[in-house]
Write an enzyme that holds these catalytic residues in place. Structure first.
Site, PDB file in Angstrom:
ATOM      1  N   GLU A   1      -8.311   5.108  -3.712  1.00  0.00           N
ATOM      2  CA  GLU A   1      -8.680   5.546  -2.568  1.00  0.00           C
ATOM      3  C   GLU A   1      -8.913   7.191  -2.876  1.00  0.00           C
ATOM      4  O   GLU A   1      -8.539   7.853  -3.804  1.00  0.00           O
ATOM      5  CB  GLU A   1      -7.570   5.786  -1.426  1.00  0.00           C
ATOM      6  CG  GLU A   1      -7.272   4.543  -0.954  1.00  0.00           C
ATOM      7  CD  GLU A   1      -5.967   4.658   0.190  1.00  0.00           C
ATOM      8  OE1 GLU A   1      -5.988   5.818   1.090  1.00  0.00           O
ATOM      9  OE2 GLU A   1      -5.359   3.703   0.495  1.00  0.00           O
TER      10      GLU A   1
ATOM     11  N   ASN B   1       0.857  -1.296   0.167  1.00  0.00           N
ATOM     12  CA  ASN B   1      -0.037   0.021  -0.017  1.00  0.00           C
ATOM     13  C   ASN B   1       1.017   1.190  -0.164  1.00  0.00           C
ATOM     14  O   ASN B   1       1.861   1.362   0.921  1.00  0.00           O
ATOM     15  CB  ASN B   1      -0.834   0.028   1.214  1.00  0.00           C
ATOM     16  CG  ASN B   1      -1.771   1.141   1.304  1.00  0.00           C
ATOM     17  OD1 ASN B   1      -2.677   1.303   0.507  1.00  0.00           O
ATOM     18  ND2 ASN B   1      -1.434   2.185   2.263  1.00  0.00           N
ATOM     19  N   GLU B   2       0.746   2.061  -0.755  1.00  0.00           N
ATOM     20  CA  GLU B   2       1.450   3.445  -0.982  1.00  0.00           C
ATOM     21  C   GLU B   2       3.067   3.164  -0.796  1.00  0.00           C
ATOM     22  O   GLU B   2       3.371   3.846   0.364  1.00  0.00           O
ATOM     23  CB  GLU B   2       0.759   4.554  -0.157  1.00  0.00           C
ATOM     24  CG  GLU B   2      -0.740   4.711  -0.318  1.00  0.00           C
ATOM     25  CD  GLU B   2      -1.150   5.711   0.551  1.00  0.00           C
ATOM     26  OE1 GLU B   2      -2.264   6.533   0.028  1.00  0.00           O
ATOM     27  OE2 GLU B   2      -0.559   5.927   1.789  1.00  0.00           O
TER      28      GLU B   2
END
Length: 655
Positions: A305, A152-153
């Site tokens: 997101e 994630n990220e």
């Protein structure tokens, strides 16, 4: 390879990160009911679940995830299953300190937050591979699984000893010999010559300015190490499920990833997008990121997101006014998104992000946030079939390159006020406000399909990139270029004359005598406009035309905007209105026109296939002329010649 279409199956994916381990199981049934009411058809599970899945080294607790996967499938909700490797459990850092990153001052970054892993740690990579292998083996054949989400990220830097060892190996692969490295880094300056690979470290805290090319290579290395982490996990899940697409989520225009290279390794390109609802240019910032992500994907992409309401990480966190979440979501769809998702489904009651909004806010089912989420879900379902078979494109390409950004962001430069993302945004804003849609491209990409190529700033260019621009113009294309472009090569070595001689010849610049950066609040007068941020003392060639000259001061009469044939050079930053008029005029000269003429202020028009999206970013009602007869897919109404859009209104028109 599979793509987003394999996950969407002709529908827009709608949902978000779901963190049910934060809630008692009786809440899960309530969540499913609310999801179905809101039209949610996709949830992301497991992003931050490593400690839950592996409570102690080597142990596995999959029972809760088994029940969730089954629950989602029983209710027709697909699962984007994440590997949990962005946030290792506390036991890992406690037992294996080598897995923790170190900052440039030599301080360890401890657990207790997230992203606390060293991308170079062999121990971390071994544990990450093991949990990924087990997830793939257990859920690879589960009918709920539609897509893999790795980590994630990705956003960690590491200056540790282990990272230094990996950095040395990376440098050996890049340069081969120390002599080649010393030449590339210019180590004759300040007595920095290296005689042994062991002498090279990560560019930690220094007494004064660091070697710029060492810093540049460290940024390249960091992007590559994170990419190795991603591809290692991606390859594991691909072996188990070759029919399912794999992604990881970019942060918008984040400095630490060469996203052009990363996108080539993804089946689906996805991004997280959080414009400030109080920013009057929030919609333009969203459009920039959407255009870039679509271009990286070369087709449909995934909004992984966004926030349904306020975030929690600004100094003051403003909610989204009524209707803005819907408008910005539809803007993403207009610009190519086939998935509209949020962080997160239900707003947390504890933890660092308990004031970050969710699709279900603290106000619950009756809250405005959920009611708007429910409305949007119904509208996305209404347009899904038409949208997912259509694509967006442009006749204009804006060039962007992370390596040029990294090189130009060094210390010791002419002006710290020159910021690559700000310049990129200023030029994109001019095109956006002129109602001209754009793609983005790497400077070495094939540009032949574009009528106009825009170069806001590319401080460092490879020879291949320069040759590509020259070939584009020779082939009949038009280029307009901003200042401080082509100053250096890929080693951050200044080109002869302060700008690549081939580019100087292209734009009609005989001599670039001096750069004249401007202080904050300072400007230069030019023919018909004011310039900000920067100016240049340029002597032109006889075959070049001064389209606008500086007026007064040291640069009086010298070219501010220069043109030689189809190549334009802008040596200052015109104020927004002047920049918009200049780029609109150049575009019109190439035959590129807005999607619709005569659009009111604050109305954006975007074509996706044969669909026309109208997006009103203002609060007062406006009437938009749309010649002919159309059907608004959002309402089912027939529209003839004009349509009225209310506050934050939108329409999706089909002829």
């Amino acid at each position: 390879m599979p793509n987003l279409g394999d996950a969407t199956r002709g529908r827009i994916l709608y949902g978000g990160d779901y963190n049910p381990e934060q809630w008692p199981e009786e809440t899960w049934l309530e969540d499913v009911r609310l999801m179905k009411d809101a039209g949610v058809n996709s949830v992301t599970l497991g992003v931050f679940s490593w400690a839950k899945l592996e409570p102690r080294p080597g142990e596995r607790d999959f029972g809760w995830l088994d029940r969730l996967m089954d629950l989602m499938h029983e209710n027709g909700i697909g699962v984007v299953l994440a590997t949990p490797t962005a946030s290792p459990p506390p036991w890992m850092g406690h037992l294996h300190p080598d897995t923790l990153p170190v900052d440039q001052d030599g301080r360890t970054e401890w657990w207790g937050g997230r992203q606390h892993f060293s991308h170079s740690s062999a121990t971390y990579r071994r544990y990450a591979a093991a949990i990924t292998e087990d997830l793939a083996a257990r859920y690879g054949s589960h009918p709920a699984l539609t897509l893999w989400h790795i980590n994630n990220e990705y956003c960690t830097y590491d200056w540790s000893d282990e990272a230094a060892a990996r950095f040395r190996r990376w440098l050996r692969d890049r340069y081969g010999t120390l002599d080649t490295l010393n030449t590339a880094w210019g180590t004759a300056f300040w007595s920095q010559g290296y005689g042994d690979w062991a002498e090279i470290h990560t560019p930690r805290h220094a007494h004064y300015l660091k070697n710029p090319t060492q810093v540049l290579d460290f940024k390249r290395f960091t992007s590559d190490m994170l990419l190795e982490c991603y591809t290692a996990e991606r390859d594991i899940v691909r072996r188990a499920t070759p029919h399912l697409p794999v992604t990881t989520n970019f942060m918008p225009l984040w400095v630490g990833q060469d996203a052009w290279r990363w996108a080539e390794e993804e089946d689906v390109v996805s991004v997280d997008l959080y414009p400030d609802p109080r920013d009057p240019l929030g919609a333009q910032q969203g459009a920039l990121v959407q255009d870039m992500t679509r271009s990286q994907a070369r087709g449909p992409w995934m909004l992984m997101e966004q926030a349904a309401g306020p975030v929690n990480w600004r100094g003051v966190n403003h909610p989204k006014p009524q209707g803005l979440n819907r408008l910005w979501s539809l803007q993403a769809v207009a610009r190519g998104a086939d998935a509209v998702c949020y962080f997160q489904w239900r707003q947390s009651r504890q933890g660092a992000e308990k004031f970050h909004s969710g699709m279900v806010s603290h106000a619950g089912e009756q809250g405005r946030t959920y009611q708007e989420v429910k409305q949007l879900g119904a509208e996305l379902a209404r347009i899904s079939e038409e949208v997912t078979d259509s694509h967006s494109g442009s006749d204009i390409a804006v060039l962007h390159d992370w390596h040029a950004w990294w090189a130009g962001a060094q210390d010791g430069r002419p002006s710290t006020r020159v910021d690559h993302p700000d310049l990129l945004s200023a030029w994109h804003r001019a095109l956006w406000e002129a109602h001209l849609t754009t793609d983005f491209a790497h400077p070495e990409h094939d540009l032949g399909a574009y009528r106009l190529v825009v170069v806001p700033q590319l401080y460092a260019l490879t020879d291949a990139a320069v040759d590509n621009l020259l070939a584009y113009v020779r082939g009949g294309g038009t280029v307009v270029c901003g200042f401080l472009t082509g100053v250096a090569d890929e080693d951050d070595r200044v080109r002869p004359g302060g700008m690549d001689p081939r580019l100087r010849d292209l734009f009609g610049i005989r001599t670039l005598h001096e750069w004249w950066p401007l202080d904050e609040g300072e400007h230069v007068e030019c023919d018909g406009f004011r310039g900000t941020l920067w100016s240049e003392e340029i002597e032109k060639t006889e075959d070049a035309e001064t389209e606008a000259a500086y007026k007064g001061g040291e640069l009086d009469g010298l070219p501010a905007v220069l043109r030689k044939g189809r190549a334009w050079y802008v040596s200052t930053l015109p104020e927004p209105e002047a920049m918009r008029e200049l780029l609109a005029r150049i575009a019109a000269g190439t035959g590129v026109r807005p999607v619709l003429d005569g659009l009111p202020d604050r109305v954006e028009a975007v074509r996706r296939g044969d669909l026309l999206f109208l997006l009103h970013h203002g609060r007062e009602s406006v009437t938009v002329e749309v010649p002919g007869t159309h059907r608004d897919l959002l309402t089912g109404a027939t529209v003839t010649d004009e349509i009225t859009l209310g506050r934050y209104g939108a329409a999706v028109l089909k002829p």
